[in-house]
Design an enzyme around this catalytic site. Sequence first.
Site, short mmCIF file in Angstrom:
data_model
loop_
_atom_site.label_atom_id
_atom_site.label_comp_id
_atom_site.label_asym_id
_atom_site.label_seq_id
_atom_site.Cartn_x
_atom_site.Cartn_y
_atom_site.Cartn_z
N LYS A 188 0.86 -1.19 0.00
CA LYS A 188 0.00 0.00 0.00
C LYS A 188 0.89 1.24 0.00
CE LYS A 188 -2.69 3.39 1.47
NZ LYS A 188 -2.17 4.73 1.76
N GLU A 228 9.33 1.09 11.01
CA GLU A 228 10.43 2.04 10.84
C GLU A 228 9.79 3.41 10.93
OE1 GLU A 228 12.64 4.70 9.86
OE2 GLU A 228 12.50 4.04 7.78
N GLY A 283 6.73 5.02 8.47
CA GLY A 283 5.99 6.26 8.54
C GLY A 283 6.15 6.90 9.91
N SER A 284 5.17 7.67 10.30
CA SER A 284 5.26 8.41 11.56
C SER A 284 5.06 7.48 12.76
CB SER A 284 4.22 9.52 11.60
OG SER A 284 2.91 8.98 11.74
N THR A 285 5.62 7.89 13.89
CA THR A 285 5.44 7.12 15.12
C THR A 285 3.97 7.08 15.53
OG1 THR A 285 7.68 7.59 15.87
CG2 THR A 285 6.08 7.01 17.56
N CYS A 326 13.40 10.50 7.95
CA CYS A 326 13.18 10.11 9.34
C CYS A 326 14.45 10.20 10.16
CB CYS A 326 12.60 8.69 9.40
SG CYS A 326 13.56 7.49 8.44
N GLY A 359 2.33 4.55 13.44
CA GLY A 359 2.89 3.26 13.82
C GLY A 359 2.18 2.65 15.02
N GLU A 373 9.34 15.90 15.94
CA GLU A 373 9.84 15.72 14.58
C GLU A 373 9.10 16.68 13.64
OE1 GLU A 373 10.95 12.04 11.65
OE2 GLU A 373 8.98 11.97 12.59
#
Length: 498
Positions: free
Chosen positions: A197, A271, A249-251, A305, A254, A402
């Site tokens: 995706k 990641e 992607g972003s935390t 990242c 995640g 971030e």
Amino acid sequence: MATASEAPPELLKTFLASPKKLFIDGHWTEAQDGTLFEVLNPSTTQCVAQVAHGKKADIQHAVQAARKAFDTGPWSQMTASDRSKIIWKIGDLIETHGDELAQLETLDNGKPFTVARAADVPLAADIFRYMAGWCTKIEGHTIPISVPNVPGANFHAYTLKEPVGVVGQIIPWNFPLLMAAWKLAPALAAGCTIILKPAEQTPLSAIRLGELIQEAGLPNGVVNIVTGYGDAGAALAAEDRVDKVAFTGSTEVGKQIVQAASGNLKKVTLELGGKSPNIILKDADLQTAIPGAANAIFFNHGQCCCAGSRLYVAAEIFDEVCAGVSEQAKQIKVGDGFHAETQMGPLVSKEQFERVTGFVDRGQTAGAKAMCGGDAVDLEGYFVNPTVLVETHEAMEIVKEEIFGPVVVAMPFENQQDLIARANDTAYGLAAGIWTDDLASAHGIAKSMRAGTVWINCYNVFDAALPFGGYKQSGWGREMGHEALNNYLEVKSVCVSI
């Protein structure tokens, strides 16, 4: 200096002319409800393509195809050598079509064509070739065991390494082609089948990669590509017929992936984000460290990242370094990625533009000072000037969070013990940089860093053989290197009484 927008090359016109479809079970198909969504060029904000809007029903269709291909199809039963040949061919096709793929990255993501062609495309081809070589080297072990409570017994014990099964992979928009390659190559080498995706902002290179995968001879259903929004990703993470989900992607997202995956306790690798410290000691070679620090944060528009977004500089050289990094930033040519002189393109979307400028505005309101940048570029697209902020401290939002843009916060330090504590004072742990001529100090600080990658006198060095991933809230598992194979393998113990 800003450069104006240019039209995309002629090479892309044929590819973009028709609506882009989903790739499921070896066929290109419309979304089940027939809907499309627009893909925008971030340099112009204009629509460049219409892409099938995959949703839950399309994810279920793709999962069914991947499940069939794994359970009864040829892929997991193929010899390792035969799998290797196909994976290697994918790498060759990426190289052959390198100009086209790099142009798609520029059109879709905004990054300069020269950067995409020199970095993203070769690295993508290389990871397929590297993982192709691992297909024939995935091995178990024989294990001499002793069973104390069964005197005289004799056993033959060994392990097998087997593919985890059907894998859902969700990739981000900052390196669309490269992130697809990082995910697909090790999963294919392990013998898994996949539903990929892509990010809704940047689906075009993944679609073209699907065409190349088809050309390479991959059996139907082994790789399926469903373009869509977050609801498609959520459906993929929650699908009980999926054995594993891998997300970059972003935390924040995640954590949502972990919750969605809990239904059948599928395996998860992540990641995620970072707020990486980049450290310049007083004995560093500033002719190398200053441009290195600029590259650490401004590469890929700061949309990395692992970007070196917290710059810690020895107090004795703080002013000199900040002035040098600011001068580097001022020389960066910002503009459309198809312009030959462009060194930094736009941010990927309006949402990202507003996020980055919002952070910078709030940071300056809180007391940070912009030595350069701190504002948007007067162009049609989502352009932000590279920014160096000083007079910052760890309690500030811009230091803790971030930003994911071309913004570095610079802070002086007095002693090494204080430095290590401050550098590690973050929820993240993806990367760190150290610049010094004292290798003893470099190795000592590297060992103290709670980060998955530490670069010494360099930054943003990637190789297919070098594992990449994070500590703490920067993720679970590793990309690249033989470590990445473990993401997609199960270990089975077999014990035979002789």
